[in-house]
Scaffold this active site. Structure first.
Site, PDB file in Angstrom:
ATOM      1  CE  LYS A 154      -3.509   2.506   2.495  1.00 57.46           C
ATOM      2  NZ  LYS A 154      -4.490   2.523   3.587  1.00 57.46           N
ATOM      3  CE  LYS A 183      -5.996   1.992  -0.513  1.00 57.28           C
ATOM      4  NZ  LYS A 183      -6.477   2.046   0.832  1.00 57.28           N
TER       5      LYS A 183
END
Ligand code: PBG
Length: 335
Positions: free
Chosen positions: A204, A257
């Protein structure tokens, strides 16, 4: 002069033959989109109505009744999984984020209501403190501004167990603290939740593409940024290290992400891991496609489906997307 000229290409290899018509193109197609891959993110609040989110047209903060209606409509569209994000009232936000593990909290109440009404719907929850933190950080913040790792993990395990207790099928830690996957696995197992899965936000990034999401939840950091825990957008090899750790700690699925700007990272994790790979097409990716469509500058439907297909082609078998319902409808209507 030119009339008599001809050029005969000696060309046995003609890749265009495999594109000559729709039937042959279908034979040659390597990737396809299906609502089976989608996880549909939903924002929830304690209000009495659903509230539109300015920077995410088509998305709403859902009140409890609207949440059930949206879940039902999503199931009808063929979506089989949702993930919940709560907007917490300011009075409930604290430095220690204890609302995160309130058994009567908004997420926990919503999980129970959803599980009861739609037992077949796979419920995913986000583990991180930012919706509950008066500092707007995913972890606990020390007096000098540092984000405290191990102290945070001790809160996250309570949040995860409380979500599992309320009916979560999959726990998705998005906080990026070190060691949280292993700690959550152990806490879930100790509490008897051996069947609850962990979908780890493995890679992330500290991304500007989360802007609209933070508007939706009013969860932007009050000071500083998230760069001491979220990854540097310049890095991809570091994602392999995160993946190895998450696997060793017991993650069931790994996530990248954002998605669209990080296709190389999706591909890398697909190659280094046997676990299913998820990718999150985040709020900023959604907002940009929406905006381009609303301005008439791009064809929203075709751009959205192409962006999702590219994420799948890169190696994601799970896609979190605010387009889930619309994409499912478009796919059913022929793409
Ligand atoms: C918080 C969280 C964020 C998103 C999902 N979980 C925001 C952040 O890390 O600041 C972003 C999702 C999106 O932008 O759609 N832990």
């Amino acid at each position: 002069m030119l009339a008599g000229m001809s050029y005969r290409l000696d060309q046995p290899q003609r890749p265009r033959r495999n594109r000559k018509n729709a039937v042959v193109r279908a034979f040659s197609r390597e990737t396809s989109l299906s609502p089976d891959s989608f996880i549909y993110p939903l924002f929830i609040h304690r209000g009495r109505d659903k509230e539109p989110i300015g920077s995410m047209p088509g998305c709403f903060r859902l009140d409890p009744e609207s949440l059930l209606r949206e879940a039902e409509a999503a199931l009808e569209d063929g979506i089989r999984s949702i993930v919940l994000f709560p907007k917490t009232e300011d009075e409930l936000k604290t430095k220690d984020g204890h609302e995160a593990y309130n058994s009567e909290g908004l997420v926990q109440l919503s999980l129970r209501a959803l599980k009861k009404r739609f037992p077949e719907l796979l419920l995913v929850t986000d583990v991180a403190l930012d919706p509950y933190s008066s500092d707007g950080h995913d972890g606990l913040v020390a007096a000098d501004g540092r984000i405290l790792n191990d102290e945070t993990v001790n809160v996250l395990i309570k949040q995860a167990v409380s979500q599992a207790e309320a009916g979560a099928d999959v726990i998705a830690p998005s906080d990026m603290m070190d060691g949280r996957v292993g700690a959550i696995r152990e806490a879930l197992d100790d509490a008897g939740h051996t069947d609850v899965s962990i979908l780890s936000y493995t890679a992330k990034y500290a991304s500007a593409f989360y802007g609209p999401f933070r508007d939706a939840l009013d969860s932007a950091p009050k000071s500083g940024d998230k760069k001491t825990y979220q990854m540097d957008p310049a890095n991809w090899r570091e994602a392999i290290r995160e993946a190895e750790l998450d696997e060793a700690e017991g993650a069931d699925m790994l996530m990248v992400k954002p998605a669209g700007p990080y296709l190389d990272v999706i591909r890398t994790l697909r190659e280094v891991s046997e676990l299913p790979i998820a990718a999150y097409q985040v709020s900023g990716e959604y907002a940009m496609i929406k905006a381009g469509g609303q301005l008439g500058w791009v064809d929203e439907r075709r751009v959205a489906l192409e962006a999702l297909l590219a994420i799948k082609r890169a190696g994601a078998s799970i896609i979190l997307t605010y387009y889930a319902r619309q994409a499912a409808q478009w796919i059913r209507a022929g793409g």
